[in-house]
Design a protein around this motif. Sequence first.
Motif, PDB file in Angstrom:
ATOM      1  N   LEU A   1      17.790   2.485   3.516  1.00  0.00           N
ATOM      2  CA  LEU A   1      16.546   2.310   4.254  1.00  0.00           C
ATOM      3  C   LEU A   1      16.448   3.479   5.223  1.00  0.00           C
ATOM      4  O   LEU A   1      17.280   3.628   6.117  1.00  0.00           O
ATOM      5  CB  LEU A   1      16.563   0.978   5.002  1.00  0.00           C
ATOM      6  CG  LEU A   1      15.254   0.513   5.616  1.00  0.00           C
ATOM      7  CD1 LEU A   1      14.239   0.206   4.516  1.00  0.00           C
ATOM      8  CD2 LEU A   1      15.477  -0.724   6.461  1.00  0.00           C
TER       9      LEU A   1
ATOM     10  N   VAL B   1      14.509   5.380   8.133  1.00  0.00           N
ATOM     11  CA  VAL B   1      13.610   5.006   9.223  1.00  0.00           C
ATOM     12  C   VAL B   1      13.459   6.197  10.167  1.00  0.00           C
ATOM     13  O   VAL B   1      14.444   6.854  10.518  1.00  0.00           O
ATOM     14  CB  VAL B   1      14.176   3.797  10.010  1.00  0.00           C
ATOM     15  CG1 VAL B   1      13.285   3.450  11.188  1.00  0.00           C
ATOM     16  CG2 VAL B   1      14.354   2.594   9.097  1.00  0.00           C
TER      17      VAL B   1
ATOM     18  N   LEU C   1      10.001  -4.269   9.040  1.00  0.00           N
ATOM     19  CA  LEU C   1      10.931  -3.590   9.924  1.00  0.00           C
ATOM     20  C   LEU C   1      10.280  -3.668  11.293  1.00  0.00           C
ATOM     21  O   LEU C   1       9.109  -3.299  11.448  1.00  0.00           O
ATOM     22  CB  LEU C   1      11.123  -2.131   9.531  1.00  0.00           C
ATOM     23  CG  LEU C   1      12.071  -1.428  10.501  1.00  0.00           C
ATOM     24  CD1 LEU C   1      13.506  -1.597  10.035  1.00  0.00           C
ATOM     25  CD2 LEU C   1      11.715   0.023  10.664  1.00  0.00           C
TER      26      LEU C   1
ATOM     27  N   SER D   1       4.113   3.128   7.293  1.00  0.00           N
ATOM     28  CA  SER D   1       4.211   3.488   8.700  1.00  0.00           C
ATOM     29  C   SER D   1       3.217   2.710   9.545  1.00  0.00           C
ATOM     30  O   SER D   1       2.248   2.157   9.042  1.00  0.00           O
ATOM     31  CB  SER D   1       4.014   4.991   8.889  1.00  0.00           C
ATOM     32  OG  SER D   1       2.720   5.369   8.489  1.00  0.00           O
TER      33      SER D   1
ATOM     34  N   VAL E   1       9.021   3.903   7.445  1.00  0.00           N
ATOM     35  CA  VAL E   1      10.093   3.263   6.678  1.00  0.00           C
ATOM     36  C   VAL E   1       9.935   3.640   5.224  1.00  0.00           C
ATOM     37  O   VAL E   1       8.831   3.606   4.680  1.00  0.00           O
ATOM     38  CB  VAL E   1       9.998   1.721   6.795  1.00  0.00           C
ATOM     39  CG1 VAL E   1      11.096   1.058   5.989  1.00  0.00           C
ATOM     40  CG2 VAL E   1      10.042   1.283   8.229  1.00  0.00           C
TER      41      VAL E   1
END
Length: 175
Positions: A24, A26, A128, A160, A172
């Motif tokens: 993931l 970020v 997230l 986003s 993300v």
Amino acid sequence: MKRSISLLTFAGAAVGAPAMAADLNVTVELPKLNVAEYHKPYVAIWIENPADSTAAGTLAVWYDAKNREDNGAKWLKDMRQWWRKAGREMSFPADGVSGATRAPGPQKLVFSGAKGALKTLKPGQYNLVVEAAREVGGHEAVRVPFTWGQMGGKPGKPASAKGSAELGAVTVSVK
């Protein structure tokens, strides 16, 4: 016959495992605020199940662990959403999760799908969540929906969202 049972057992074990061990990626933008007294924000980054708003796992918590009074943990409660859903059950510093506060600018993070909260995350839709609180400042949370798990074998498109004060853009992507 015994050989085919072993293969079936192995295949059954693989079905129960998470669908992928992707990463993931970020990016969190911490804006430089033009204020008289600037303090780096405390930040919590976690995964939320959108169906019931529960925390599926904490990825990172940035705070002032070297604070002389109480190692900074006293102020973690200012990240209210994360604190109520996951933080109060944790002990700090948390191995692999805790970190120092960060300076303004883009913060690029990669969370391995083979470790921590992602290791046991089941395929599906999640948010997230990045929550920031700053001394002598404000509080803000940004949610970015993403899909975890195989989607035709292709990674999903980056998603986003943008904060309005304490957080800038949060992006993300699953790779």
